[in-house]
Each structure stands twice: as structure tokens, then as C-alpha cells.
Motif scaffolding. Sequence first.
Motif, PDB file in Angstrom:
ATOM      1  N   GLU A 385       0.862  -1.173   0.000  1.00 55.35           N
ATOM      2  CA  GLU A 385       0.000   0.000   0.000  1.00 55.35           C
ATOM      3  C   GLU A 385       0.896   1.219   0.000  1.00 55.35           C
ATOM      4  O   GLU A 385       1.939   1.220   0.665  1.00 55.35           O
ATOM      5  CB  GLU A 385      -0.836   0.032   1.277  1.00 55.35           C
ATOM      6  N   PRO A 386       0.526   2.283  -0.683  1.00 55.37           N
ATOM      7  CA  PRO A 386       1.411   3.452  -0.712  1.00 55.37           C
ATOM      8  C   PRO A 386       1.549   4.111   0.664  1.00 55.37           C
ATOM      9  O   PRO A 386       2.581   4.654   0.995  1.00 55.37           O
ATOM     10  CB  PRO A 386       0.744   4.395  -1.714  1.00 55.37           C
ATOM     11  N   ASN A 387       0.521   4.014   1.493  1.00 53.28           N
ATOM     12  CA  ASN A 387       0.523   4.748   2.756  1.00 53.28           C
ATOM     13  C   ASN A 387      -0.169   3.911   3.826  1.00 53.28           C
ATOM     14  O   ASN A 387      -1.277   4.226   4.261  1.00 53.28           O
ATOM     15  CB  ASN A 387      -0.256   6.050   2.523  1.00 53.28           C
ATOM     16  N   PRO A 388       0.481   2.828   4.269  1.00 50.79           N
ATOM     17  CA  PRO A 388      -0.230   1.807   5.057  1.00 50.79           C
ATOM     18  C   PRO A 388      -0.867   2.303   6.347  1.00 50.79           C
ATOM     19  O   PRO A 388      -1.932   1.821   6.725  1.00 50.79           O
ATOM     20  CB  PRO A 388       0.839   0.757   5.358  1.00 50.79           C
ATOM     21  N   ALA A 389      -0.255   3.288   7.036  1.00 50.21           N
ATOM     22  CA  ALA A 389      -0.857   3.752   8.296  1.00 50.21           C
ATOM     23  C   ALA A 389      -2.210   4.407   8.040  1.00 50.21           C
ATOM     24  O   ALA A 389      -3.070   4.448   8.919  1.00 50.21           O
ATOM     25  CB  ALA A 389       0.072   4.730   8.993  1.00 50.21           C
ATOM     26  N   LEU A 390      -2.395   4.918   6.814  1.00 47.40           N
ATOM     27  CA  LEU A 390      -3.688   5.517   6.463  1.00 47.40           C
ATOM     28  C   LEU A 390      -4.454   4.573   5.538  1.00 47.40           C
ATOM     29  O   LEU A 390      -5.335   4.996   4.803  1.00 47.40           O
ATOM     30  CB  LEU A 390      -3.467   6.863   5.755  1.00 47.40           C
ATOM     31  N   GLY A 391      -4.080   3.307   5.567  1.00 47.93           N
ATOM     32  CA  GLY A 391      -4.635   2.391   4.583  1.00 47.93           C
ATOM     33  C   GLY A 391      -5.642   1.412   5.147  1.00 47.93           C
ATOM     34  O   GLY A 391      -6.399   1.720   6.078  1.00 47.93           O
ATOM     35  N   VAL A 392      -5.605   0.218   4.569  1.00 52.21           N
ATOM     36  CA  VAL A 392      -6.595  -0.802   4.920  1.00 52.21           C
ATOM     37  C   VAL A 392      -6.092  -1.561   6.149  1.00 52.21           C
ATOM     38  O   VAL A 392      -5.385  -2.548   6.040  1.00 52.21           O
ATOM     39  CB  VAL A 392      -6.814  -1.766   3.735  1.00 52.21           C
ATOM     40  N   ARG A 393      -6.413  -1.049   7.326  1.00 51.52           N
ATOM     41  CA  ARG A 393      -6.007  -1.718   8.557  1.00 51.52           C
ATOM     42  C   ARG A 393      -7.188  -1.780   9.522  1.00 51.52           C
ATOM     43  O   ARG A 393      -8.193  -1.089   9.333  1.00 51.52           O
ATOM     44  CB  ARG A 393      -4.813  -1.013   9.211  1.00 51.52           C
ATOM     45  N   GLY A 394      -7.045  -2.626  10.562  1.00 48.99           N
ATOM     46  CA  GLY A 394      -8.111  -2.751  11.562  1.00 48.99           C
ATOM     47  C   GLY A 394      -9.407  -3.185  10.908  1.00 48.99           C
ATOM     48  O   GLY A 394      -9.420  -4.017   9.999  1.00 48.99           O
ATOM     49  N   LEU A 395     -10.501  -2.584  11.345  1.00 54.24           N
ATOM     50  CA  LEU A 395     -11.819  -2.965  10.822  1.00 54.24           C
ATOM     51  C   LEU A 395     -11.886  -2.851   9.303  1.00 54.24           C
ATOM     52  O   LEU A 395     -12.651  -3.565   8.643  1.00 54.24           O
ATOM     53  CB  LEU A 395     -12.889  -2.074  11.460  1.00 54.24           C
ATOM     54  N   ARG A 396     -11.074  -1.966   8.737  1.00 58.48           N
ATOM     55  CA  ARG A 396     -11.155  -1.723   7.287  1.00 58.48           C
ATOM     56  C   ARG A 396     -10.814  -2.954   6.462  1.00 58.48           C
ATOM     57  O   ARG A 396     -11.164  -3.016   5.286  1.00 58.48           O
ATOM     58  CB  ARG A 396     -10.225  -0.570   6.916  1.00 58.48           C
ATOM     59  N   THR A 397     -10.114  -3.930   7.060  1.00 58.73           N
ATOM     60  CA  THR A 397      -9.790  -5.136   6.288  1.00 58.73           C
ATOM     61  C   THR A 397     -11.061  -5.926   5.961  1.00 58.73           C
ATOM     62  O   THR A 397     -11.050  -6.788   5.091  1.00 58.73           O
ATOM     63  CB  THR A 397      -8.801  -6.060   7.033  1.00 58.73           C
ATOM     64  N   GLY A 399     -13.399  -4.821   4.426  1.00 60.73           N
ATOM     65  CA  GLY A 399     -13.708  -4.440   3.037  1.00 60.73           C
ATOM     66  C   GLY A 399     -13.083  -5.420   2.070  1.00 60.73           C
ATOM     67  O   GLY A 399     -13.563  -5.596   0.944  1.00 60.73           O
ATOM     68  N   LEU A 400     -11.998  -6.059   2.476  1.00 63.87           N
ATOM     69  CA  LEU A 400     -11.337  -7.043   1.618  1.00 63.87           C
ATOM     70  C   LEU A 400     -11.954  -8.419   1.804  1.00 63.87           C
ATOM     71  O   LEU A 400     -12.059  -9.216   0.884  1.00 63.87           O
ATOM     72  CB  LEU A 400      -9.843  -7.141   1.971  1.00 63.87           C
ATOM     73  N   ASN A 401     -12.327  -8.727   3.058  1.00 63.76           N
ATOM     74  CA  ASN A 401     -12.820 -10.066   3.368  1.00 63.76           C
ATOM     75  C   ASN A 401     -13.685  -9.990   4.626  1.00 63.76           C
ATOM     76  O   ASN A 401     -13.183 -10.099   5.744  1.00 63.76           O
ATOM     77  CB  ASN A 401     -11.608 -10.986   3.588  1.00 63.76           C
ATOM     78  N   GLN A 402     -14.981  -9.786   4.414  1.00 59.92           N
ATOM     79  CA  GLN A 402     -15.872  -9.582   5.555  1.00 59.92           C
ATOM     80  C   GLN A 402     -15.936 -10.811   6.458  1.00 59.92           C
ATOM     81  O   GLN A 402     -16.071 -10.730   7.671  1.00 59.92           O
ATOM     82  CB  GLN A 402     -17.273  -9.247   5.043  1.00 59.92           C
ATOM     83  N   GLY A 403     -15.806 -11.989   5.833  1.00 59.92           N
ATOM     84  CA  GLY A 403     -15.891 -13.246   6.578  1.00 59.92           C
ATOM     85  C   GLY A 403     -14.832 -13.370   7.658  1.00 59.92           C
ATOM     86  O   GLY A 403     -15.069 -13.993   8.696  1.00 59.92           O
ATOM     87  N   LEU A 404     -13.684 -12.751   7.418  1.00 63.53           N
ATOM     88  CA  LEU A 404     -12.605 -12.801   8.418  1.00 63.53           C
ATOM     89  C   LEU A 404     -13.100 -12.298   9.762  1.00 63.53           C
ATOM     90  O   LEU A 404     -12.821 -12.874  10.808  1.00 63.53           O
ATOM     91  CB  LEU A 404     -11.475 -11.855   7.998  1.00 63.53           C
ATOM     92  N   PRO A 434     -22.225   4.209  10.850  1.00 65.13           N
ATOM     93  CA  PRO A 434     -22.705   2.906  10.353  1.00 65.13           C
ATOM     94  C   PRO A 434     -21.773   1.753  10.766  1.00 65.13           C
ATOM     95  O   PRO A 434     -22.249   0.657  11.097  1.00 65.13           O
ATOM     96  CB  PRO A 434     -22.714   3.089   8.828  1.00 65.13           C
ATOM     97  N   GLU A 435     -20.465   2.004  10.764  1.00 64.57           N
ATOM     98  CA  GLU A 435     -19.540   0.948  11.217  1.00 64.57           C
ATOM     99  C   GLU A 435     -19.835   0.583  12.671  1.00 64.57           C
ATOM    100  O   GLU A 435     -19.876  -0.592  13.036  1.00 64.57           O
ATOM    101  CB  GLU A 435     -18.077   1.437  11.127  1.00 64.57           C
ATOM    102  N   VAL A 436     -20.032   1.613  13.508  1.00 67.40           N
ATOM    103  CA  VAL A 436     -20.276   1.363  14.940  1.00 67.40           C
ATOM    104  C   VAL A 436     -21.521   0.495  15.098  1.00 67.40           C
ATOM    105  O   VAL A 436     -21.513  -0.505  15.838  1.00 67.40           O
ATOM    106  CB  VAL A 436     -20.473   2.696  15.706  1.00 67.40           C
ATOM    107  N   LYS A 437     -22.588   0.854  14.388  1.00 67.97           N
ATOM    108  CA  LYS A 437     -23.855   0.115  14.526  1.00 67.97           C
ATOM    109  C   LYS A 437     -23.680  -1.325  14.069  1.00 67.97           C
ATOM    110  O   LYS A 437     -24.171  -2.272  14.693  1.00 67.97           O
ATOM    111  CB  LYS A 437     -24.950   0.799  13.698  1.00 67.97           C
ATOM    112  N   TRP A 438     -22.968  -1.480  12.962  1.00 68.15           N
ATOM    113  CA  TRP A 438     -22.780  -2.806  12.363  1.00 68.15           C
ATOM    114  C   TRP A 438     -21.993  -3.723  13.303  1.00 68.15           C
ATOM    115  O   TRP A 438     -22.414  -4.835  13.617  1.00 68.15           O
ATOM    116  CB  TRP A 438     -22.073  -2.636  11.015  1.00 68.15           C
ATOM    117  N   VAL A 439     -20.851  -3.227  13.823  1.00 64.87           N
ATOM    118  CA  VAL A 439     -20.022  -4.108  14.666  1.00 64.87           C
ATOM    119  C   VAL A 439     -20.714  -4.393  15.996  1.00 64.87           C
ATOM    120  O   VAL A 439     -20.647  -5.506  16.524  1.00 64.87           O
ATOM    121  CB  VAL A 439     -18.584  -3.555  14.899  1.00 64.87           C
TER     122      VAL A 439
END
Length: 596
Positions: A385-397, A399-404, A434-439
Amino acid sequence: MELVAARQQQSDHQPSLIPLDPPKSETLLPVRFISTGKVIMSTEKTIYGTPVVNGLAYAPAAWVSRFQIPKLDATPLPESERETETTRFDQAAATVSARLAARAKQAVGTASDVLAAQSELSADPGYRQMVHQAIKAGTPAAVAALQTTEKFCAMFEKAGGLMAERTTDLRDICTRVVAELLGEPEPGVPQLREPSVLLADDLAPADTAGLNPEMILALVTEQGGSTSHTSIIARQLGIPCIVAMRELGCVPPGEKVFVDASLGSLTLGAPVHEVLPRVEADVRAREAIRNWAGPARLASGEEVELLANVQDGAGAQKAASGYAQGVGLFRTELCFLDSTHEPTLDEQAAVYCEVLTAFPNQKVVTRTLDSGSDKPIAWATLEQEPNPALGVRGLRTTGLNQGLFTRQLDAIAAASKQHSGKNWVMVPMVSTLPEVKWVTKLIRERGLVAGIMVEVPAAAIMIDHFLEEVDFVSIGTNDLTQYVMAADRMNANLATYTDSWQPAVLTLIARVARVGQEKGKPVGVCGEAAADPVLACVLIGMGVTSLSMAATAIPGVGAQLGAVTLDQCQAAAAVVLQAADAGDARARARRALGLR
Ligand code: PEP
Ligand code: MG
């Protein structure tokens, strides 16, 4: 002369690229030189580095010397000088052996054994005989010592095993003998005659054998970071320590220095009458930490929940054998950093169970995977990722694989069925409603207590809405600071910004704590800020309900909390919000808490 040179250097001081915090102080002070009785004007100079282990010290500076054997003159000696040269070698070897033996006496445990063995090796008769023969043949002593050492090392290496491991010791002894022959100071950590502040560019692992906390009152290095070898050793030995002090080279050996490792500062020319009472009070405070036995309670009687940050069952067991009242942050991603595939539900549940069973009937806050950025996991994160600290980390993953995410929640729920305590689950890097409600829905569906981390500024700004949804929040001050200050937490050059004492960060924490109180929901802190004893008092004053930290930090925080009242904590929490910068915030808090 050295003193004059040091004084001159400070007036040449250039503004640093990295803003130093708090600002440098240079006060003109009269200094009386005992030898002459004359009073001259001298300056007080303070330089700054990165604090690692808190504590104060006032003692002479002793430098770790770095000696490298130079190119030696191998011109054959005339017959007439060979006997004297042999005696010179014997004296140098005997001096080295005696110094090592003396250090062995000062050290304890394995370090003492290692040094005693080195002392014996330096007086080895076989080695001595071979050097004598070379000198008799006309080789100068230093060259003879070097050549003989290399011959011995070649033999040892050929023998392999334990013998081969002795070559480092042998070469170290040779360097010491050659330094002695050339009239150079003893390499490595010097033989200390009085308790001192040890200064170094950085400590090599070999320097650490025999570091005696009774003789080394503080450790300051020019290089290194909070995870360098020096920092690790300092934490283990409990020696006040500062690293990355760029201007350390201006400190002359033997000059008395005042070290305030909680501020990361070293002062030359500090007024003795001011610093000595502070150092004595600090020694008493550290004694109180050694004697602290929990549970945590303010001097005004209120209990404070102190929890541990853990990453596996072994760490949890260790924390449980100390004073932790539960786990405030179980970093689950750290269990799987090396795995190449997603662990099955059973495999995950077994790992989670180990942590839960370490704290039967107590609170354990399991955090869902915070993979990505500095904690990449092969099966959960993007490779590049070009900028991993601002990238797909934590809950944002998700988005790649919800099943995880849902599979992990199932595994936590399965493990929790076997745990009678409070099973809390929180989610990292949440930033929208929406993330808060979902989790929250997914966690509660599994019978678990639902929370989120507040580590993205958006979460702190939206906290009124977020706290309506969840059962609790925990503030991750490491990331909150990184994102509020736009400063990479991994970048040592930005240490001034990645400091949770920054008023902008404190303002957001205070806001979250206040809203938590209004809504009657728990607000914990699980970032490094919770492990800073003074900041811990500020956080409690703001209304934070629990503090979670490395288990080893608990006694220090507990002892400090026990020395202040709730009124003092609240006063400190109020004044830090008026501060101009992190240093000012620290100073204001200390005053409000009655600390010098
Ligand atoms: C934090 O960000 O403060 C935190 C506790 O999470 P981590 O350090 O694991 O990112
Ligand atoms: Mg974090």
C-alpha cells in the motif's frame, strides 16, 4: 579545558530541525570552582532526547569508550628493548585481568560469571607464553598480542562448539590489552569508582554484561530508539534511560549532570541545591514502586481499575501473577503474525481461551484483528500500500474479506463460552456511525459486550453518537496521537509530535471521557499514555474509568495514583488543556499534582 569546550559548544547551538520540547533552557549561573575558590559565570545547558525509563539522577558522566585497534607499527624491536617490552605486556595483561575480576565482583548472576571467565582468560599462561615468544623474536607487544589472539581464535574456530564461541571474548580481551599498551582508556563500559550516569553512542550487547544498577544511576545514548538494545536492557534493569539525545557529544567525561528521564532531559551546570532534593524524592518514589502491592487506589480512597495489555496466553499468565485486575487490551493480531493462512475457528478459539483462562471471573477485553500498517498479516492485509498507516487496517480489512471478521467473532464467542468472567470485545480503527452500529450488532448477537477503540480522530469527534450505540470505548492513544498530529508513530524523528501529552490529543481524550461520564458508559485508555504515571493521574482526573498497560508498568502507575487525590487529578486534567505544548502540559500537570 573540557568544561570550557563544552560551554563554547552550547553557544554555537543551531536550531534543530526537530523541534525540541520543552524549549531549551540556558540560564546564567554562578559556578564556584573548588580548586581555585573563584566564582565565575557559567551557563546551565539542557539537552533533550527520547525518554525510555523514568527516573532522576545527579552524578558524574562516564562515557563508554569505543576503541578500535589502529594500524600497528610492526618494525622489529632492537634486542635491548625486548625484555622491557615483555614486562610491558605482562603489566597490561595483568591490569586488564584485574579490571575484569573487579567488575565480576560488582556484577551479579551470569554477567559476573562471564566477566570472571574473561578475567581468567586474559591471564591464560599458554596465551602469555606465545606472546612472550613473539616479543623475544622482536615483535612489538601490541602486534604480538594481536597475532597470537588471531592464532588462538583460528584454533578455537576449528574446534567449533563452545570453543568457537570464546573467540569474541578473546578478541575483546586483546582489544583491551592493546588499548592499555597504547595508553588509551579502557574500551567499553569503564570501571566505575563512584555511581555515575553512563553515556554512550549506543550500547552493544557486549557492553551490557555486568551493568550494575547500583553504580549506573542513569543511561543516556546518542543513538537508538525506544526498542533499541539499550532501551530493552534499561527496562529490564529498571535504570532511568534516555535515547536519541543528538547533542550528547557535548558532555565532557567526569562532569556532574542532572538527568530527568521522565522529561528526556540532561542538564549541565544544574544547581545542586535544587536538583538533589528532587533526586532524593525520586529515589523514595522508586522505592515505593518496588513496595507497591495493589489494588490501585487514589490517596482520597477511590479505586482505579488497572488492566494489562497482552498478546498471548503466556503474557496473560504473567500479568495474572502480578497486579493486573484483568486484560484491557488483548492484541489478537499479534498471535498470528507468522501464520501463512487464516487459522480455523477451533485454532483461534484455543488461542483466545488461553488468555481468558488466565483471568477467570475477571474482565478480558479481546480486540478483533488490527492487521495492516506496522502489523501486516499475510492472509489478512494488502501486500503493498502506498501509505499503510492511512490504509486498509483494523476494521477496514473487512472491506477485503468480511468473513474474516465474523469468523473471528465466532471464535471469540466460542472461547468465551468457557470463561465465566466478563467477555468484552472491541474493534479497532472504527471511524463512522454505520460501522459502529454494524459491529455492535454482530458482537451482541454473539452474547458479548460490545465496544470500539477510539483511535481515529473521527471517533473522538463523533463520540456523542458513537457512545449511544456501544457498551464501552477504549482510547488507543498511540494511534489517536499519530492521527491527530499527522506524525508516523514509527518515525523516531517525530517523537515530539507522537507524544500523547500534546494538548490537541489531551483535548480529544478529555472530550471522550466527559461524554462517557455523561452517558454512564466506561471509557478506558489502552495506549502507552496509560503507562505514564503522571499522565495516568491526568486521565483519571478527566474521568477515564480504567487504564490498561504493559503489566510491568502497573506498579509504577499504581504507586503514583496512590500518592494523589481525586481533586488533584481533576485539577491536573483541567490545567493541561490550557497548555501551549506537550512540555508545558507535563509541567502544569506536575505542579497541579504537587510533584516537583
Ligand atoms: C493504540 O493505538 O493506542 C493501541 C492501543 O493500539 P495499537 O498500539 O495496537 O495500535
Ligand atoms: Mg491502535
